[in-house]
Design a protein around this motif. Structure first.
Motif, PDB file in Angstrom:
ATOM      1  N   TYR A  51       0.857  -1.184   0.000  1.00  0.00           N
ATOM      2  CA  TYR A  51       0.000   0.000   0.000  1.00  0.00           C
ATOM      3  C   TYR A  51       0.890   1.230   0.000  1.00  0.00           C
ATOM      4  N   GLN A  53       0.773   5.644  -1.605  1.00  0.00           N
ATOM      5  CA  GLN A  53       0.189   6.609  -2.530  1.00  0.00           C
ATOM      6  C   GLN A  53       1.211   7.031  -3.585  1.00  0.00           C
ATOM      7  N   ASN A  76      -5.473  -1.300  -0.782  1.00  0.00           N
ATOM      8  CA  ASN A  76      -6.479  -0.231  -0.902  1.00  0.00           C
ATOM      9  C   ASN A  76      -7.295  -0.418  -2.182  1.00  0.00           C
ATOM     10  N   VAL A  77      -8.171   0.533  -2.448  1.00  0.00           N
ATOM     11  CA  VAL A  77      -9.061   0.374  -3.608  1.00  0.00           C
ATOM     12  C   VAL A  77      -8.500   1.038  -4.866  1.00  0.00           C
ATOM     13  N   GLY A  78      -7.992   2.278  -4.738  1.00  0.00           N
ATOM     14  CA  GLY A  78      -7.563   3.016  -5.935  1.00  0.00           C
ATOM     15  C   GLY A  78      -6.324   2.400  -6.583  1.00  0.00           C
ATOM     16  N   TYR A 100     -13.202  -2.420   1.530  1.00  0.00           N
ATOM     17  CA  TYR A 100     -12.696  -2.687   2.886  1.00  0.00           C
ATOM     18  C   TYR A 100     -13.610  -2.078   3.929  1.00  0.00           C
ATOM     19  N   ARG A 234     -10.498  11.403  -4.946  1.00  0.00           N
ATOM     20  CA  ARG A 234      -9.137  11.603  -5.442  1.00  0.00           C
ATOM     21  C   ARG A 234      -8.937  13.082  -5.747  1.00  0.00           C
ATOM     22  N   HIS A 296      -6.458  12.754   4.080  1.00  0.00           N
ATOM     23  CA  HIS A 296      -6.802  11.434   3.518  1.00  0.00           C
ATOM     24  C   HIS A 296      -7.077  10.409   4.629  1.00  0.00           C
ATOM     25  N   PHE A 299     -10.837   6.899   5.189  1.00  0.00           N
ATOM     26  CA  PHE A 299     -10.790   5.428   5.252  1.00  0.00           C
ATOM     27  C   PHE A 299     -10.335   4.917   6.613  1.00  0.00           C
ATOM     28  N   MET A 308      -8.379  -4.098   5.057  1.00  0.00           N
ATOM     29  CA  MET A 308      -7.402  -3.822   3.996  1.00  0.00           C
ATOM     30  C   MET A 308      -6.260  -4.826   4.065  1.00  0.00           C
TER      31      MET A 308
HETATM   32  C1  COI Z   1      -7.946   3.948  -1.300  1.00  0.00           C
HETATM   33  O1  COI Z   1      -8.312   2.902  -0.772  1.00  0.00           O
HETATM   34  O2  COI Z   1      -7.701   3.981  -2.505  1.00  0.00           O
HETATM   35  C2  COI Z   1      -7.775   5.147  -0.498  1.00  0.00           C
HETATM   36  O3  COI Z   1      -7.854   6.206  -1.020  1.00  0.00           O
HETATM   37  C3  COI Z   1      -7.452   5.008   0.931  1.00  0.00           C
HETATM   38  C4  COI Z   1      -5.966   4.995   1.125  1.00  0.00           C
HETATM   39  C5  COI Z   1      -5.433   6.274   1.636  1.00  0.00           C
HETATM   40  C6  COI Z   1      -5.565   3.914   2.048  1.00  0.00           C
END
Ligand code: COI
Length: 332
Positions: A51, A53, A76-78, A100, A234, A296, A299, A308
């Motif tokens: 995980y 960003q 995560n999802v994105g 999640y 986002r 952020h 979540f 997650m």
């Molecule tokens: C995602 O799950 O894509 C999110 O944006 C949450 C992430 C900061 C853990």
């Protein structure tokens, strides 16, 4: 079967350890993110759980494939930070965790909207200075408003449920129509129609090449005067400069931003003082009483973090054992 888990925070560690013990599967915990500097630690593992960003770059993905690690499970999802071409050419299988805790994000989004509508920031600032007077801004009730929900995936639908509990009217836009919502007739045919009707815009779309800055000056102009903007999705979906202008003009009455287009390296960092935050546009937004910026965290609940970690580990195990998994991401 051996899994390496990158970027594990202290709050995630117990869930990794619990899963590893329950499944009797070795999981190597690495605190660092998956980067060029750390990728070689994956040598000898069957899969990697990650995980971050920061981008999953072509060079990292190429190297991972060279090491024979082709099962990559995101916690995560994105998936917007994954280099799709590198995934495809290396035949890497990527899974995500699409659900999640949709409620975690939905609950936070509505919390922030309520704070904006009830002017809680103004009261907090005044009270800290000993001023317990009513502010000149009288609040608006959510039950009197129309909320425009953009994207009706799991998070959008969870938000709709909560908005309905408050008695708000809902209009929604999505290219894919959820059959249940379709029956209820809440979809409008275009974003323009949603902008025309909505007092609040609740954004729940993933970031794609096509929807970069979908909320820009042109979109703001089509909205009602005094609209509220909620973005827990986002940062790239909103043109920050245009939002600042729309806030200055009063077109946008307030905004709650849990994401920001330049957030990587800024959110979840302690700069020691407000002035030291290295982003003037963000500080411009943060200074406003009618803008709520959060780093952020929509979540960030115990339910979500546990899911997650454990859903991603399950996905990775499934990929390693069967070559398939429920949540394989299709990159175009
Ligand atoms: C995602 O799950 O894509 C999110 O944006 C949450 C992430 C900061 C853990």
């Amino acid at each position: 079967l051996k899994i390496i888990a990158y970027g594990i925070r202290d709050d995630e560690r117990p869930y990794v350890e619990e899963w590893s013990k329950d499944q009797n599967i070795e999981v190597k915990i690495v605190k660092d993110l998956l980067t060029d500097d750390t990728v070689d630690q994956a040598k000898g593992f069957d899969g990697a759980v990650v995980y971050q960003q920061k981008p999953y770059t072509a060079s990292v993905l190429d190297r991972l494939a060279e090491l024979g690690v082709k099962n990559l499970s995101l916690r995560n999802v994105g998936v917007d930070n994954v280099d799709a071409d590198a995934v495809k050419r290396n035949d890497i299988k990527v899974t995500n965790v699409p659900a999640y805790s949709p409620a975690a994000i939905a609950e936070f989004t509505v919390t922030e909207l309520m704070r904006l509508l009830r002017h809680t920031t103004q009261y907090e600032h005044r009270q800290a200075k000993g001023d317990l007077k009513w502010t000149p801004d009288i609040a608006t009730e959510l039950n009197s408003l129309t909320v425009g929900v953009i994207a009706t995936g799991r998070i959008g639908r969870a938000a709709i449920q909560i908005y309905r509990g408050f008695g708000a009217k809902i209009v929604a836009y999505d290219v894919f129509h959820n059959p249940e919502l379709e029956k209820e007739g809440i979809y409008v045919d275009s974003l323009d129609e949603l902008y025309k009707q909505a007092d609040v815009i609740s954004l729940h779309a993933p970031a794609t090449k096509e929807n970069m800055h979908m909320l820009n000056a042109d979109a703001f102009n089509k909205m009602k005067d005094g609209v509220y903007i909620l973005n827990p999705a986002r940062g790239d979906l909103v043109d920050t400069d245009d939002l600042i202008k729309a806030l200055d003009s009063g077109k946008v009455a307030g905004a709650a931003l849990d994401v920001y287009e330049n957030e990587v390296g800024i959110f979840n960092t302690d700069f020691g003082s407000f002035d030291a935050i290295p982003d003037d546009r963000l500080k411009n937004l943060m200074k406003r009483e009618n803008v709520l910026v959060s780093p952020h965290i929509a979540f960030y609940t115990t339910t979500a973090v546990r899911n997650m970690v454990q859903f991603a580990l399950n996905n990775n195990k499934q990929l390693i054992e069967t070559g398939k998994a429920d949540n394989v991401v299709a990159f175009n």
